[in-house]
Design a protein around this motif. Sequence first.
Motif, PDB file in Angstrom:
ATOM      1  N   UNK A   1       0.827  -1.205   0.000  1.00 25.97           N
ATOM      2  CA  UNK A   1       0.000   0.000   0.000  1.00 25.97           C
ATOM      3  C   UNK A   1       0.866   1.262   0.000  1.00 25.97           C
ATOM      4  N   UNK A   2       1.994   1.223   0.712  1.00 22.36           N
ATOM      5  CA  UNK A   2       2.910   2.366   0.684  1.00 22.36           C
ATOM      6  C   UNK A   2       3.437   2.583  -0.728  1.00 22.36           C
ATOM      7  N   UNK A   3       3.821   1.501  -1.400  1.00 23.45           N
ATOM      8  CA  UNK A   3       4.298   1.597  -2.781  1.00 23.45           C
ATOM      9  C   UNK A   3       3.201   2.135  -3.694  1.00 23.45           C
ATOM     10  N   UNK A   4       1.962   1.703  -3.472  1.00 19.18           N
ATOM     11  CA  UNK A   4       0.842   2.198  -4.281  1.00 19.18           C
ATOM     12  C   UNK A   4       0.729   3.714  -4.178  1.00 19.18           C
ATOM     13  N   UNK A   5       0.880   4.237  -2.971  1.00 17.98           N
ATOM     14  CA  UNK A   5       0.794   5.685  -2.779  1.00 17.98           C
ATOM     15  C   UNK A   5       1.861   6.428  -3.561  1.00 17.98           C
ATOM     16  N   UNK A   6       3.095   5.937  -3.520  1.00 16.12           N
ATOM     17  CA  UNK A   6       4.173   6.592  -4.260  1.00 16.12           C
ATOM     18  C   UNK A   6       3.971   6.460  -5.774  1.00 16.12           C
ATOM     19  N   UNK A   7       3.481   5.310  -6.220  1.00 16.09           N
ATOM     20  CA  UNK A   7       3.241   5.124  -7.648  1.00 16.09           C
ATOM     21  C   UNK A   7       2.110   6.027  -8.144  1.00 16.09           C
ATOM     22  N   UNK A   8       1.100   6.246  -7.321  1.00 14.40           N
ATOM     23  CA  UNK A   8       0.022   7.163  -7.693  1.00 14.40           C
ATOM     24  C   UNK A   8       0.552   8.584  -7.835  1.00 14.40           C
ATOM     25  N   UNK A   9       1.476   8.929  -6.985  1.00 17.02           N
ATOM     26  CA  UNK A   9       2.049  10.278  -7.011  1.00 17.02           C
ATOM     27  C   UNK A   9       2.886  10.492  -8.269  1.00 17.02           C
TER      28      UNK A   9
END
Length: 432
Positions: free
Chosen positions: A61-69
Amino acid sequence: MEGFIAIGLLMLLMIIGVPVAWSFAGVLAYMVYIYDANLNTLMLQGYRSVDSVILIALPLFVLTGYLMQSGGIARRLVDFIEVMIGKRRGGMGASMIMASGIFGAIAGTATAAVASIGTIMIEPLEKRGYPRSYSSALLGISSLLGILIPPSITMILFAVVTRQSVAACFAASVGPAILLILGLIAANRFGVGRFFNELSSAAGDGLGQLPGKGRAAIKAFPALSMPIIILGGIYGGVFTPTEAAAVAAFSAMLIGFFIYRDLNFRSFARSVVAAAETTGTVILILLFSFMIGRILASERIPQDLTKLVSTLIENPLLILIAVNLFLILAGMIMDDVSVTVVVAPLFLPLMVDTGIHPVHFASIVACSVVIGANSPPVAPILYMACRIGKVSIHKAVKPALALMAFVGLPVMLITTFVPEVSLFLPRLLGFV
């Protein structure tokens, strides 16, 4: 008494600038010395505690946040929401609130929401007449919708340390999240025209050049489909929260690389490194906190705390108010992870003894983090929002405290004293 000294020591170490993970290590060293605990046994128990399938969801989920950014997903979400509601009175502020909520429904973290939504919206808000101090304060509190709207990293941690159902904790925080969104939108609308004037969209430089509703919806559809897939899959029984995290990360990669094409290998590598650093810090905190928890449990400190508070305060309502106050004060000094993994398990036996369901307590803790994370002296989320907004923290404190006093605190009190706000959805889904 030693338990309270340990919490005080933790707060002191964090105030003087010791990194959070090593602050926990310092407290662990103190408790090992005081109670003459076997460090080898504690290390083994701590390792077994973090060796959890549920915790695999954390880095994903942390990686998802950075990828969305970095993958353009946040930009399309903001454009879509701004086209839909941005032209109404208070619409730009409401757009940021809703964008933070939808972002939180995918990434589950407040820091990613601050960086992504703030970078995109602070400048347009200023062009529409919003003071930077107010915009930064609104960004700080609305970004914490990522803690309340599932999937939430904070709720995953709470479920792990208290051995509750992750899906139940997710569902419990939906009601408070809706109340917070409605409260923030209402407060923002009330402030427009009274404390500052909002310019029309045509007056903002370039803000009237947004795509039409249909075009914006088409562009945002891949991003908007992510929370539907993730939450629908979890509550529909298609996959577990851990599998949902993998689906979210994979979807963010596909959308960023092949649909929006804003993601490249260099930005992907930066996202992976940033996610690894964040996850490593949280896992260290969890490891040390589990070991501290073992010492506390073996010394029966939570049970002693329950007896002490019950002796001093007999009225259950006053106990709830006292716990709420302590959680807010702890949140003012400690970050959301620290409050969740240390303070929450310490007070859980007291809450259960008072008649509070553990899942209900999860939403109370989440609401307290929303207030504490924006309250000085530490206020990590508010400080980050001010850095993004390029404004002094001293200018943002006043509007931030006003939003928390008139929106955040009432939401927390409603959540605390009206259990159905938190328990209705878990009961409906059969988790409670």
